[in-house]
Every structure is written in C-alpha cells, then in structure tokens.
Design an enzyme around this catalytic site. Structure first.
Site, mmCIF file in Angstrom:
data_model
loop_
_atom_site.group_PDB
_atom_site.id
_atom_site.type_symbol
_atom_site.label_atom_id
_atom_site.label_comp_id
_atom_site.label_asym_id
_atom_site.label_seq_id
_atom_site.Cartn_x
_atom_site.Cartn_y
_atom_site.Cartn_z
ATOM 1 N N PHE A 32 0.854 -1.182 0.000
ATOM 2 C CA PHE A 32 0.000 0.000 0.000
ATOM 3 C C PHE A 32 0.895 1.237 0.000
ATOM 4 O O PHE A 32 0.858 2.068 0.898
ATOM 5 C CB PHE A 32 -0.986 0.008 1.160
ATOM 6 C CG PHE A 32 -2.296 0.655 0.770
ATOM 7 C CD1 PHE A 32 -3.155 0.013 -0.113
ATOM 8 C CD2 PHE A 32 -2.642 1.896 1.240
ATOM 9 C CE1 PHE A 32 -4.359 0.606 -0.505
ATOM 10 C CE2 PHE A 32 -3.830 2.509 0.847
ATOM 11 C CZ PHE A 32 -4.683 1.853 -0.019
ATOM 12 N N HIS A 37 7.475 5.537 0.972
ATOM 13 C CA HIS A 37 8.141 4.368 0.397
ATOM 14 C C HIS A 37 8.931 4.747 -0.856
ATOM 15 O O HIS A 37 10.065 4.302 -1.066
ATOM 16 C CB HIS A 37 7.111 3.301 0.003
ATOM 17 C CG HIS A 37 6.322 2.746 1.145
ATOM 18 N ND1 HIS A 37 4.963 2.933 1.249
ATOM 19 C CD2 HIS A 37 6.691 2.017 2.227
ATOM 20 C CE1 HIS A 37 4.528 2.320 2.336
ATOM 21 N NE2 HIS A 37 5.557 1.758 2.949
ATOM 22 N N GLN A 148 12.563 6.850 8.729
ATOM 23 C CA GLN A 148 12.804 7.281 10.105
ATOM 24 C C GLN A 148 11.503 7.423 10.899
ATOM 25 O O GLN A 148 11.542 7.505 12.127
ATOM 26 C CB GLN A 148 13.572 8.610 10.094
ATOM 27 C CG GLN A 148 13.976 9.138 11.466
ATOM 28 C CD GLN A 148 14.890 8.197 12.231
ATOM 29 O OE1 GLN A 148 15.676 7.477 11.617
ATOM 30 N NE2 GLN A 148 14.798 8.207 13.553
ATOM 31 N N ASP A 150 9.472 5.145 11.506
ATOM 32 C CA ASP A 150 9.520 3.977 12.384
ATOM 33 C C ASP A 150 10.878 3.946 13.082
ATOM 34 O O ASP A 150 11.685 3.031 12.880
ATOM 35 C CB ASP A 150 9.293 2.704 11.565
ATOM 36 C CG ASP A 150 7.930 2.698 10.900
ATOM 37 O OD1 ASP A 150 6.927 2.685 11.620
ATOM 38 O OD2 ASP A 150 7.875 2.726 9.655
ATOM 39 N N GLN A 153 11.927 0.857 15.102
ATOM 40 C CA GLN A 153 12.212 -0.253 14.192
ATOM 41 C C GLN A 153 13.594 -0.108 13.567
ATOM 42 O O GLN A 153 14.362 -1.081 13.493
ATOM 43 C CB GLN A 153 11.151 -0.305 13.101
ATOM 44 C CG GLN A 153 11.448 -1.308 11.996
ATOM 45 C CD GLN A 153 10.340 -1.349 10.959
ATOM 46 O OE1 GLN A 153 9.333 -2.024 11.147
ATOM 47 N NE2 GLN A 153 10.511 -0.620 9.866
ATOM 48 N N VAL A 176 8.626 11.505 5.520
ATOM 49 C CA VAL A 176 7.923 12.243 4.461
ATOM 50 C C VAL A 176 6.531 12.577 4.970
ATOM 51 O O VAL A 176 5.834 11.715 5.520
ATOM 52 C CB VAL A 176 7.844 11.422 3.159
ATOM 53 C CG1 VAL A 176 7.084 12.184 2.081
ATOM 54 C CG2 VAL A 176 9.254 11.076 2.671
#
EC number: 6.3.2.1
Length: 281
Positions: A32, A37, A148, A150, A153, A176
């Site tokens: 998605f 991404h 960044q 996450d 993570q 973003v």
C-alpha cells in the site's frame, strides 16, 4: 521491472545480477505504497545499481487484536507505483512461501524492544526482526533502506545487523509528510475526516517541542507535558505514549545532553499513529 513470488526465483535473479558486479539496494515494505516508500526507492536508485522492493504483510508482527486482516492491500496498484518509481525487482511472496510450516526459530533484540511501541505491542519487534532477517538472507543486499518514521524499528534493525554481523548497511531516510504535516503512513486511510483533522495535533506538538528545544529547554518532563497538553486538546486523541529517550539505548532521559528521540504514539478511533523527531543539542 521483474516481479517474483517465490524465494528461489528472486534469489536466482539477484544472484545473476550480483555476479555481473551490480550492487543491490533493498526496500522492504508491507505494501500500500505512498510517497514515503517511494522516497526510499529514490535514495536506493542514487546509491545502488539494482533496486529490489519486497511487499509482504508479515503476520508475525501483528498481535491477536491488531489489524492484520484489514491491513490495506493492493498489489496491482503497488506494482504500478513501484515500476514508475524505477524499482527493478519486486518480490511479493504469499504467506505460505515465507512461512511454509510452523517456525521454531525467531530473532529477538532484547532491551531496545521493551519500551515505546514494544510496551503496547508485545511480540511486534520479534516479528519484525525475524522477517527482516529472512528477507536479508533472501535478497542479500549491500544496503537496505528504512523510513525514520519507524524510528524504533530502525534502531532495532541497526542493532540486529551489528550484533549478528550481517553484511548490510542500514540507511535511515527522513520522514515524508503531507503538506499539512501529517506523517505519511499506509494506516492513514483508516482515518475518518474528523480523525485526520485532529491527528494534525501530533505534528503540531512536535513543532512546539522543537521550538522550545531550540530556545534552550532541556528538561524532558516539561517538553513531554507540552506535547501531552497539545494532543489532549483534541477530544478523539487517546495517547499511548509521549517519550523522550536516548537515541541509541531508547531509555528515558531526564535532561537532554546528547541526541534524543522525541517519540509519540496516539490513537484516533481504531487507528494508531506514530511520529517522532530527533532533538540534537
């Protein structure tokens, strides 16, 4: 762009490319796709010869009452966006390809996973570390790109790669945002118009904290309270956490003397959003 659904196919193809001397940049996603991404793809294209993206909604990182079944999926749309962004290889395995039988082996990064999102999502980071390890073994990239947004993570994966001597460089790329400041997330589609409007309080609180920090405030408790007050002004907001932690250890700090992560997680209805910023003295 080539699309593969099996481990053997994608391994064989990438192996051929590496034997010809091409460097591999890897962008792991759950699909998605959004501009966040695609910004990772753009960075990978600048630095590597071959850009590989995976799309896999990993069941191991979802808790029993989380949104695995309803997590947004649209492989045709994602493939089109990936192709337009310049992805060379798209790896989109079904669950039975990644987990053909019950697993007995998991990867767990202790310490870094007990705070922040780890408190309210037990087992989440074990699922993340396990699937990322599997994907690194399958793709064998020289560099892997993560957002960044996450931040926890990213830190967990950095530590995992360091501790297990994995030959891959982790590249963290900037958050973003939408024009109004909302951090891009695949889960934003869950928000109702009113929830989305109130969710802007996250970025508003981050900007207030950044401003106070720039003006010299170093007391973490006061900065946190400033953020909490701003977010609680929105009636639909339910705070999971607002924390300021050491960038490397993810432990709470009282006074900011070195780079610290200001991180928050807030629910609006059934949607849990995260955001963060780095406070650097």
């Amino acid at each position: 762009m080539k699309i593969f659904h099996t481990i053997r196919e994608v391994r064989d193809h990438i192996g051929e490319q590496k034997r010809e001397g091409r460097t591999v940049g890897f962008v792991p996603t759950m699909g998605f796709l959004h501009k966040g991404h695609l910004s990772l793809v753009a960075r990978a294209k600048q630095e590597c010869d071959l850009v590989v993206m995976s799309i896999f909604v990993n069941p191991l990182q979802f808790g029993p009452n989380e949104d695995y079944e309803r997590y947004p999926r649209d492989l045709d749309r994602d493939a089109r966006l990936a192709r337009e962004a310049g992805v060379d290889v798209l790896f989109a395995p079904p669950v039975e390809e990644m987990y053909p039988r019950p697993s007995y082996t998991y990867v767990e990064v202790e310490g870094l996973t007990q705070s922040l999102c780890g408190e309210s999502r037990p087992g989440h980071f074990r699922g993340v570390a396990t699937v990322v390890t599997k994907l690194f073994h399958i793709v064998q990239p020289q560099k892997a790109y993560f957002g960044q947004k996450d931040a926890q993570q990213v830190r967990v994966i950095e530590q995992m790669v360091e501790d297990l001597n994995m030959p891959v460089e982790i590249v963290a790329c900037p958050i973003v945002r939408e024009p109004d400041g909302l951090a891009l997330s695949s889960r934003n589609v869950y928000l109702s118009p009113e929830e989305r409007k109130q969710a802007l309080s996250l970025y508003a609180s981050i900007r207030e904290v950044e401003k106070a920090f720039a003006e010299g405030e170093r007391n973490a408790a006061r900065l946190i309270q400033m953020s909490v007050d701003r977010i609680k002004a929105e009636p639909l907001a339910e705070i999971d956490y607002v924390r300021i932690v050491n960038r490397r250890t993810l432990t709470d700090v009282e006074t900011i003397h070195e780079p610290a992560l200001f991180a928050l997680a807030v629910r609006f209805g059934k949607t849990r959003l995260i955001d963060n910023t780095l406070l650097q003295p």
